[in-house]
Scaffold this motif. Sequence first.
Motif, mmCIF file in Angstrom:
data_model
loop_
_atom_site.group_PDB
_atom_site.id
_atom_site.type_symbol
_atom_site.label_atom_id
_atom_site.label_comp_id
_atom_site.label_asym_id
_atom_site.label_seq_id
_atom_site.Cartn_x
_atom_site.Cartn_y
_atom_site.Cartn_z
ATOM 1 N N ARG A 58 88.644 34.124 78.744
ATOM 2 C CA ARG A 58 88.409 34.941 79.940
ATOM 3 C C ARG A 58 87.631 36.217 79.636
ATOM 4 N NH1 ARG A 58 94.409 36.192 79.363
ATOM 5 N NH2 ARG A 58 94.371 38.314 78.605
ATOM 6 N N PHE A 59 87.437 36.579 78.340
ATOM 7 C CA PHE A 59 86.720 37.802 77.984
ATOM 8 C C PHE A 59 85.241 37.515 77.801
ATOM 9 C CE2 PHE A 59 91.022 38.364 76.135
ATOM 10 C CZ PHE A 59 91.435 39.424 76.923
ATOM 11 N N GLY A 60 84.474 38.587 77.833
ATOM 12 C CA GLY A 60 83.042 38.453 77.599
ATOM 13 C C GLY A 60 82.776 38.092 76.154
ATOM 14 N N GLU A 61 81.598 37.582 75.918
ATOM 15 C CA GLU A 61 81.218 37.096 74.589
ATOM 16 C C GLU A 61 81.385 38.174 73.512
ATOM 17 O OE1 GLU A 61 79.902 34.392 71.777
ATOM 18 O OE2 GLU A 61 80.412 34.020 73.845
ATOM 19 N N ARG A 62 80.864 39.372 73.752
ATOM 20 C CA ARG A 62 80.951 40.451 72.747
ATOM 21 C C ARG A 62 82.395 40.877 72.515
ATOM 22 N NH1 ARG A 62 77.048 45.222 73.874
ATOM 23 N NH2 ARG A 62 77.881 45.834 71.860
ATOM 24 N N LYS A 63 83.133 41.018 73.602
ATOM 25 C CA LYS A 63 84.519 41.444 73.488
ATOM 26 C C LYS A 63 85.338 40.381 72.752
ATOM 27 C CE LYS A 63 88.301 43.520 75.955
ATOM 28 N NZ LYS A 63 88.765 44.092 77.187
ATOM 29 N N ARG A 64 85.075 39.128 73.069
ATOM 30 C CA ARG A 64 85.790 38.037 72.418
ATOM 31 C C ARG A 64 85.503 38.020 70.916
ATOM 32 N NH1 ARG A 64 83.945 32.281 73.555
ATOM 33 N NH2 ARG A 64 82.476 33.611 74.574
ATOM 34 N N SER A 122 90.984 32.086 62.553
ATOM 35 C CA SER A 122 90.469 32.612 61.305
ATOM 36 C C SER A 122 89.016 32.207 61.086
ATOM 37 C CB SER A 122 91.335 32.175 60.127
ATOM 38 O OG SER A 122 91.281 30.776 60.005
ATOM 39 N N SER A 123 88.573 31.114 61.698
ATOM 40 C CA SER A 123 87.187 30.715 61.511
ATOM 41 C C SER A 123 86.264 31.384 62.526
ATOM 42 C CB SER A 123 87.050 29.193 61.614
ATOM 43 O OG SER A 123 87.334 28.782 62.945
ATOM 44 N N GLY A 124 86.854 32.096 63.478
ATOM 45 C CA GLY A 124 86.036 32.794 64.477
ATOM 46 C C GLY A 124 85.465 31.853 65.519
ATOM 47 N N SER A 125 86.127 30.756 65.785
ATOM 48 C CA SER A 125 85.631 29.762 66.726
ATOM 49 C C SER A 125 85.559 30.341 68.134
ATOM 50 C CB SER A 125 86.554 28.538 66.698
ATOM 51 O OG SER A 125 86.192 27.649 67.718
ATOM 52 N N ASP A 126 84.507 30.021 68.840
ATOM 53 C CA ASP A 126 84.332 30.502 70.211
ATOM 54 C C ASP A 126 85.119 29.668 71.206
ATOM 55 O OD1 ASP A 126 82.659 32.447 69.294
ATOM 56 O OD2 ASP A 126 80.828 31.307 69.688
ATOM 57 N N SER A 127 85.706 28.554 70.788
ATOM 58 C CA SER A 127 86.408 27.686 71.717
ATOM 59 C C SER A 127 87.887 28.027 71.831
ATOM 60 C CB SER A 127 86.235 26.227 71.283
ATOM 61 O OG SER A 127 86.814 26.056 70.011
ATOM 62 N N ASP A 128 88.349 29.141 71.236
ATOM 63 C CA ASP A 128 89.755 29.552 71.320
ATOM 64 C C ASP A 128 90.086 29.895 72.759
ATOM 65 O OD1 ASP A 128 92.264 30.663 71.093
ATOM 66 O OD2 ASP A 128 91.831 31.595 69.167
#
Length: 144
Positions: A19-25, A8-14
């Motif tokens: 395995r997905f690209g930055e934009r897709k993630r 819910s916080s949109g953390s990039d460390s999930d």
Amino acid sequence: MTQQQQVSSGSDSDPRYARFGERKRKRMISNRESARRSRMRKQQQLDDLIGQGSQLQDENNLITQRINDATQMYLGVASDNNVLRAQLAELTDRLRSLNSVLQIVQEVSGLVVDIPELPDTLLEPWKLPCPIQSIAASADMFQY
């Protein structure tokens, strides 16, 4: 921080999105958050509609009770009206009988007696041969 809080916080460390690209993630995280907000809105709308339904049911019950009360009052008034009509018929018959007696007295004694003409009470009830009397009414007489 729990896994749900990370999503819910949109953390990039999930780790689910590693395995997905930055934009897709970021898009996937944003979509999940948007879906969660949408579910919350729908739940809130459902709760609001349930509340409105309950309120409308309460209003409907109140109106039904008022209709029942008005119906009972109507039945009471109709009953009273029937009693008054019966009394009117009886008094009209008595008056006719008294007028007949007056006519006999007039014929036998030769005295001139003023005998009022009786109107047809069913066709012209406003012409009843009775004195004008005021009728007292109160403001709450017709409330229910």
